[in-house]
Motif scaffolding. Structure first.
Motif, mmCIF file in Angstrom:
data_model
loop_
_atom_site.group_PDB
_atom_site.id
_atom_site.type_symbol
_atom_site.label_atom_id
_atom_site.label_comp_id
_atom_site.label_asym_id
_atom_site.label_seq_id
_atom_site.Cartn_x
_atom_site.Cartn_y
_atom_site.Cartn_z
ATOM 1 N N ASP A 74 39.117 24.923 29.707
ATOM 2 C CA ASP A 74 39.500 26.476 29.948
ATOM 3 C C ASP A 74 39.598 26.460 31.393
ATOM 4 O O ASP A 74 38.750 25.682 32.215
ATOM 5 C CB ASP A 74 38.589 27.333 29.350
ATOM 6 C CG ASP A 74 37.044 27.152 29.819
ATOM 7 O OD1 ASP A 74 36.868 26.890 30.717
ATOM 8 O OD2 ASP A 74 36.299 26.563 28.618
ATOM 9 N N ILE A 108 41.056 31.513 30.336
ATOM 10 C CA ILE A 108 42.221 31.082 29.765
ATOM 11 C C ILE A 108 41.798 29.669 28.876
ATOM 12 O O ILE A 108 41.423 28.646 29.615
ATOM 13 C CB ILE A 108 43.202 30.725 30.564
ATOM 14 C CG1 ILE A 108 43.725 31.910 31.556
ATOM 15 C CG2 ILE A 108 44.694 30.079 30.087
ATOM 16 C CD1 ILE A 108 44.637 31.508 32.496
ATOM 17 N N ARG A 156 44.374 33.672 26.276
ATOM 18 C CA ARG A 156 44.121 34.530 27.383
ATOM 19 C C ARG A 156 42.826 35.439 26.780
ATOM 20 O O ARG A 156 43.416 36.537 25.876
ATOM 21 C CB ARG A 156 44.917 35.134 27.911
ATOM 22 C CG ARG A 156 46.110 34.033 28.588
ATOM 23 C CD ARG A 156 47.314 34.794 29.271
ATOM 24 N NE ARG A 156 46.841 35.084 30.531
ATOM 25 C CZ ARG A 156 47.753 35.674 31.314
ATOM 26 N NH1 ARG A 156 49.054 35.752 31.211
ATOM 27 N NH2 ARG A 156 47.315 35.985 32.615
ATOM 28 N N GLU A 209 38.915 36.941 33.549
ATOM 29 C CA GLU A 209 40.008 36.333 32.484
ATOM 30 C C GLU A 209 39.483 34.901 32.319
ATOM 31 O O GLU A 209 39.155 34.120 33.326
ATOM 32 C CB GLU A 209 41.249 36.263 32.978
ATOM 33 C CG GLU A 209 42.127 35.722 32.055
ATOM 34 C CD GLU A 209 43.855 35.711 32.403
ATOM 35 O OE1 GLU A 209 44.571 35.511 31.760
ATOM 36 O OE2 GLU A 209 43.972 36.344 33.414
#
Length: 727
Positions: free
Chosen positions: A216, A124, A111, A122
């Motif tokens: 992602d 991930i 993250r 953000e």
């Protein structure tokens, strides 16, 4: 953690501490986040976690899970410049829908999270390191409670606004709160990749990853008020903008490199924190006071931070002066403790402040910010030679001086006192503003109006610097009057505030002119401002470094021998880095350089023992114990702007360094280096549009100073007369 009202004091009630919560703090502009080590926000426990914008919590829940379970933490840490939080996670053991066991450590989940201009971004990233394909579900849960920061801190509200039902639409989730202040606050969550499952509380993705395959997810969250909601940029665009801003901002600040790697770490951490706390405003950069509870402009904190960092980053002082000049009080307002010419204490942007439930939308309940404003103006002019700015704010300086004489001196005795007029204002209005911080020798609380010793010192320094400014501006009559007032004030102060029994300046005088005969760190600020006589300065220094005051880590706020001493209290026995830095600078004004070394060494040892080598707002005042670190204070802010600035002022004090742009001279008055430093190199010092490099090192004949920039006309004045005997 919560806050209760005690005798009109806003007191943070601790039910748990940051010391054991292991939270991570991000800050950018008017937004800050308190996250756990996994990068999550949980609506549990004390409820202090969240993402806050303009004193409102816009995200109260943000949790990541894999197949319904929490990932396992590998490691997490903020980037060195504080701007991005990187978390490495992996999967726990779980079974697929077909019953196959996926062992922990098969998936790597990284993250990357940062704040930028009113938004949280953000990304991930998931990688399958297994030998077979893996099917799994990744879920994120969200909520936004729009709780005012004072409510988070514990103030109970009998009535609140209305929260609309969240709306979802084409990969967007929107939370809206209709405030009692007729303002709609909005949280917008944008998913760059549309989720397979989507509701008003969660979003989930189903993945089938082959061995070594990666994928992602990008989530962008915007905060703001209706018609002023942040435009959501993509992760990469926002990151590039943030990095460009950081690179530009870092160039304004001088760099310090020394022979000690741990000291370098302390300096570098402080510089990164300083950039984090320096917040753009329409008037220039302003150092917000501290995260989490004071992430907003404070008058006193901003000025002291600017003074601490003036030699490395004068642009910060420029922003502070312009901001404070613009917000200087123009009229009377008892609820705000405002009087014409007064500099504000703090300003807030939340719903409770807007409604007057707390007085801090623009609150002026500080006794020292006004003279400190004048002090900063004089110091800034000397450091930069910026006559244009000082001429522009000279009317504000005059109004500040008028406030000192007309409204600051409540009872007409010539000293400056405080007494709150606000029904919800602060009882004590010096930098030690907790309700029990001013007391008599026996321990009883002092009666108002109260005249603090350090405030008188600031008033003297303000008039002396204003006289100097006036002289430079050609206002000879004004300069002569102010100079005469400053000299008379100094003489009267030394007659009235000196304690023969304790050989120091008393903490304060009460409303009946009875002394608070308490040995306190406040007396050290009398050296900082130069109001002490040389003989008494040495006596004050001796007291401050005595066993009852100096813990081995730093100078306590009050002595262990005083009635209200408690090493775990906020102001009555704790240790504050900025307080020690100002005392160290005061020592240097009186040529007490060996004493400066002791303070710098103690604070360096403290920084080395702290997480990330970051000095917190304060720590407990217990005696230094062998092989043990300083004891943390449970609810200290970290980072805190004036704690961040402490290292710069203490290094300046050690070097006895003063930069005068008006004469194009850098003076080193009796410079010393502590035992742990052999050499200091300072680059990118800006003086009159020149960038210079300095080297200070221990030589065979003592301290040597070398100017490493060829062709410059800057003069180095090294003064190495014999120092006074140590106190």
């Amino acid at each position: 953690m919560s806050i209760i009202e005690i005798e009109s004091q806003f007191y943070i009630l601790a039910t748990s501490s940051f010391a054991d919560d292991r939270t991570v703090v991000l800050k950018q502009g008017d937004t800050f986040a308190i996250l756990d080590r996994f990068g999550d926000v949980h609506p549990i426990g004390t409820g202090t976690q969240g993402i806050f914008h303009e004193d409102t919590r816009y995200i109260s829940r943000m949790e990541l899970s894999i197949n319904g379970q929490r990932p396992m933490l590998l490691s997490s840490s903020p980037r060195e410049d504080n701007q991005m939080f990187i978390v490495d996670l992996t999967n726990p053991d779980f079974q697929t829908t077909t019953g196959r066991l996926i062992q922990r450590g098969t998936l790597h989940i990284m993250r990357s999270k940062f704040l930028w201009q009113g938004a949280c971004h953000e990304k991930i990233k998931i990688v399958n390191y297994g030998l077979e394909a893996v099917d799994f579900t990744l879920e994120m849960k969200f909520n936004a409670d729009f709780t005012d920061i004072f409510e988070v801190r514990g103030i109970h509200r009998t009535k609140k606004g209305k929260q609309r039902t969240p709306k979802q639409d084409e990969g967007m989730l929107k939370f809206v709160y209709e405030g009692l202040d007729n303002t709609n606050r909005i949280t917008t969550i944008q998913f760059a990749q549309p989720p397979e499952s989507f509701s008003t509380k969660s979003a989930s993705y189903k993945f089938h990853l082959l061995p070594r395959q990666e994928t992602d997810i990008e989530v962008n969250v915007g905060f703001g008020k209706e018609k002023n909601v942040t435009e959501l940029l993509g992760f990469d665009v926002a990151r590039n903008n943030m990095n460009a801003y950081m690179e530009k901002t870092r160039q304004y600040c001088a760099d310090v490199f020394t022979s000690n790697a741990q000291f370098n770490d302390w300096i570098n951490r402080s510089k990164s924190d300083l950039i984090t706390m320096a917040t753009p405003t329409p008037h220039g950069l302003y150092p917000y006071a501290g995260v989490p509870w004071f992430s907003t402009p404070f008058g006193r904190d901003g000025i002291i931070t600017a003074l601490e960092c003036l030699w490395v980053e004068p642009e910060l002082a420029k922003g502070v002066l312009q901001y404070l000049a613009f917000t200087q009080a123009k009229s009377f307002n008892d609820f705000q403790d405002a009087e014409p010419g007064k500099i504000f204490h703090e300003t807030r942007g939340g719903e409770m402040s807007a409604l007057g439930e707390v007085p801090f939308e623009m609150y002026y309940g500080t006794i020292d910010a006004t003279p400190l404003f004048v002090i900063l103006a004089g110091a800034y002019l000397e450091r930069t030679g910026d006559f244009a700015l000082v001429r522009n704010i000279w009317p504000n300086i005059e109004r500040a001086l008028a406030w000192i004489d007309q409204y600051g001196d409540i009872d007409g005795d010539g000293f400056v006192e405080y007494k709150t007029k606000s029904e919800k204002g602060l009882t004590n209005q010096g930098w030690k503003d907790s309700q029990d911080s001013v007391f008599y020798e026996a321990g009883e609380l002092a009666s108002d109006p109260i005249a603090l010793c350090e405030v008188q010192a600031y008033v003297y320094d303000a008039k002396a610097k204003a006289a100097w400014i006036a002289e430079l501006l050609g206002l000879e009559d004004v300069a002569a009057k102010l100079k005469k007032e400053a000299e008379a004030f100094k003489e009267k102060f030394n007659q009235v505030f000196w304690s023969e029994t304790k050989q120091t300046y008393v903490l304060a005088l009460d409303g009946k002119k009875n002394p608070c005969n308490v040995l306190s760190s406040n007396a050290g600020h009398c050296l900082f401002s130069g109001i002490a006589t040389p003989e008494r300065a040495r006596l004050v220094a001796w007291n401050l470094l005595s066993e009852s005051m100096f813990s081995g880590w730093g100078v306590r706020t009050i002595a262990t021998t005083e009635a209200r001493y408690n090493p775990m209290s906020y102001h009555n026995g704790s240790i504050w880095p900025h307080d020690n830095a100002m005392i160290a600078y005061g020592f240097s004004r009186y040529n007490l350089q060996r004493e400066v070394k002791r303070l710098l060494t103690g604070m360096f040892d403290t920084a080395v023992a702290m997480d990330d080598q970051r000095l917190p707002e304060l720590f407990c005042g217990f005696e230094r114990r062998k092989a043990q670190a300083p004891t943390a204070y449970p609810v200290a802010c970290s980072p805190q702007a004036w704690s961040v600035g402490a290292v710069f002022l203490m290094l300046q004090a050690s070097l006895g360094m003063k930069i005068n742009a008006l004469t194009n001279t850098i003076t080193f008055c009796h410079p010393v280096l502590p035992d742990f430093l052999q050499e200091v190199t300072i680059t990118n010092i800006r003086i009159n549009d020149r960038q210079i490099i300095l080297q200070v090192r221990k030589g065979k004949e003592g301290i040597e100073v070398n100017l490493l920039t060829p062709g410059t006309d800057v003069t180095i004045d090294l003064q190495t007369e014999t120092m006074l005997e140590p106190v």
